[in-house]
Scaffold this active site. Structure first.
Site, PDB file in Angstrom:
ATOM      1  N   ASP A  53      10.682  23.596 -44.823  1.00 43.95           N
ATOM      2  CA  ASP A  53      11.929  22.869 -44.159  1.00 43.95           C
ATOM      3  C   ASP A  53      11.600  23.471 -42.809  1.00 43.95           C
ATOM      4  O   ASP A  53      11.957  24.655 -42.512  1.00 43.95           O
ATOM      5  CB  ASP A  53      13.051  23.275 -44.766  1.00 43.95           C
ATOM      6  CG  ASP A  53      14.405  22.926 -44.166  1.00 43.95           C
ATOM      7  OD1 ASP A  53      14.230  22.100 -43.213  1.00 43.95           O
ATOM      8  OD2 ASP A  53      15.401  22.942 -44.428  1.00 43.95           O
ATOM      9  N   VAL A  54      11.083  22.653 -41.821  1.00 44.25           N
ATOM     10  CA  VAL A  54      10.988  23.097 -40.578  1.00 44.25           C
ATOM     11  C   VAL A  54      12.178  23.346 -39.680  1.00 44.25           C
ATOM     12  O   VAL A  54      12.168  24.024 -38.787  1.00 44.25           O
ATOM     13  CB  VAL A  54      10.264  21.834 -39.647  1.00 44.25           C
ATOM     14  CG1 VAL A  54       8.888  21.659 -40.481  1.00 44.25           C
ATOM     15  CG2 VAL A  54      11.004  20.697 -39.620  1.00 44.25           C
ATOM     16  N   SER A 132       6.031   9.932 -29.432  1.00 41.63           N
ATOM     17  CA  SER A 132       6.712   8.668 -29.599  1.00 41.63           C
ATOM     18  C   SER A 132       6.502   7.926 -28.412  1.00 41.63           C
ATOM     19  O   SER A 132       6.841   8.605 -27.280  1.00 41.63           O
ATOM     20  CB  SER A 132       7.971   8.596 -30.267  1.00 41.63           C
ATOM     21  OG  SER A 132       8.464   7.277 -30.148  1.00 41.63           O
ATOM     22  N   TYR A 145      17.043   9.908 -30.419  1.00 41.32           N
ATOM     23  CA  TYR A 145      15.498  10.095 -30.748  1.00 41.32           C
ATOM     24  C   TYR A 145      14.812  10.070 -29.563  1.00 41.32           C
ATOM     25  O   TYR A 145      13.831  11.079 -29.345  1.00 41.32           O
ATOM     26  CB  TYR A 145      15.289   8.712 -31.686  1.00 41.32           C
ATOM     27  CG  TYR A 145      13.897   8.767 -31.880  1.00 41.32           C
ATOM     28  CD1 TYR A 145      13.398   9.610 -33.057  1.00 41.32           C
ATOM     29  CD2 TYR A 145      13.036   7.811 -31.464  1.00 41.32           C
ATOM     30  CE1 TYR A 145      12.176   9.528 -33.695  1.00 41.32           C
ATOM     31  CE2 TYR A 145      11.589   7.880 -31.839  1.00 41.32           C
ATOM     32  CZ  TYR A 145      11.259   8.852 -32.960  1.00 41.32           C
ATOM     33  OH  TYR A 145      10.048   8.812 -33.387  1.00 41.32           O
ATOM     34  N   LYS A 149      12.197  12.979 -28.535  1.00 45.44           N
ATOM     35  CA  LYS A 149      10.517  12.907 -28.230  1.00 45.44           C
ATOM     36  C   LYS A 149      10.235  13.131 -26.870  1.00 45.44           C
ATOM     37  O   LYS A 149       9.091  13.471 -26.542  1.00 45.44           O
ATOM     38  CB  LYS A 149      10.255  11.663 -28.715  1.00 45.44           C
ATOM     39  CG  LYS A 149      10.593  11.169 -30.097  1.00 45.44           C
ATOM     40  CD  LYS A 149       9.355  12.363 -30.928  1.00 45.44           C
ATOM     41  CE  LYS A 149       9.491  12.077 -32.278  1.00 45.44           C
ATOM     42  NZ  LYS A 149       8.550  12.779 -33.134  1.00 45.44           N
ATOM     43  N   VAL A 178       5.256   2.015 -35.988  1.00 43.28           N
ATOM     44  CA  VAL A 178       4.285   2.248 -36.901  1.00 43.28           C
ATOM     45  C   VAL A 178       4.916   1.662 -38.313  1.00 43.28           C
ATOM     46  O   VAL A 178       5.958   1.900 -38.642  1.00 43.28           O
ATOM     47  CB  VAL A 178       3.891   3.533 -37.067  1.00 43.28           C
ATOM     48  CG1 VAL A 178       2.810   3.700 -38.066  1.00 43.28           C
ATOM     49  CG2 VAL A 178       3.616   4.251 -35.764  1.00 43.28           C
TER      50      VAL A 178
END
Length: 248
Positions: A53-54, A132, A145, A149, A178
């Protein structure tokens, strides 16, 4: 193809999507690969699945140490684990801002920090961060988000400067949209999934979504000794979205 024979790589978030495509690509090139993921149960040989778990420093330290022991060291770190977020600045509360930034940005720092001791022992050490197009282009309904990024892009360059004297190269890729299971789930929740997919495809000048394998190829290049003079750089894999202004 075997340009990484004898090298050892860890890929976070490697159980699906871009991460899984990257792990498989590195293994094809000859590297031993450990996939660090919150749910590694579906990871199969030759990949090594390790629970991680980062968002938890202890979990990261244990997982990285386990990977280094399993693989006999670490030469390559691919920081791919991350989560999405939709909406403008009005649409996410403080807790969600903290959660996304913690996973998408601080998570990369945790993993990189835990791996540095092993990377410093490598003859070809490198870190590749998955960023991203949202870091460089203003996208609607992606405020949180995009902020995360954008931080990844800045972090990549700062890490490259910090560790150039260690011989550790640090770069990032900036994919466009993607075609991954995560994007598929977003499309499924849209009022008109087919229209939403068509809009995402049209947004990229090549007229289609990027494939996970195409992003994996870019990551593999940056991670390989062939890119030995490349550090602190960004490699877009976005169908031309970053630089082209095509008239239809």
């Amino acid at each position: 193809m075997n340009t990484m024979t004898g090298m050892a790589a860890i890929v976070t978030g490697g159980a699906s999507g871009i991460g899984l495509a990257t792990a498989r690509r590195l293994a094809t090139a000859g590297a031993g690969v450990a996939v660090l993921d919150v749910d590694p149960d579906g990871v199969t040989a030759p990949l090594h699945g390790i629970k991680c778990d980062v968002a938890n420093r202890e979990s990261v330290q244990v997982a990285v140490a386990t990977a280094a022991e399993t693989l006999g060291g670490i030469d390559i770190v691919v920081n791919n684990a991350g989560i999405g977020a939709a909406g403008s600045v009005e649409d996410n509360d403080d807790a969600e801002w903290a959660r996304v930034l913690d996973i998408n940005v601080t998570g990369m720092a945790r993993v990189s920090a835990a791996a540095l001791t092993h990377l410093r022992r490598s003859t070809h050490p490198t870190i590749v961060n998955v960023c991203s197009i949202a870091a460089t282009a203003g996208l609607p309904q992606r405020a949180l988000y995009s902020a995360s990024k954008g931080a990844v892009l800045a972090l990549t360059r700062a890490m490259a400067a910090d560790h150039v004297d260690d011989g550790i190269r640090v770069n990032c890729v900036t994919p466009g949209t993607v075609d991954t299971p995560w994007v598929g789930r977003l499309l499924d929740r849209a009022d008109d999934p087919a229209a939403e997919r068509a809009a995402l495809q049209a947004r990229q000048p090549m007229g289609r979504l990027v494939s996970a394998d195409e992003v994996a190829e870019a990551i593999a290049y940056l991670a390989s000794p062939a890119a030995g003079s490349t550090t602190g750089t960004t490699l877009p894999v976005d169908g031309g979205m970053h630089g082209l202004r095509v008239r239809r």
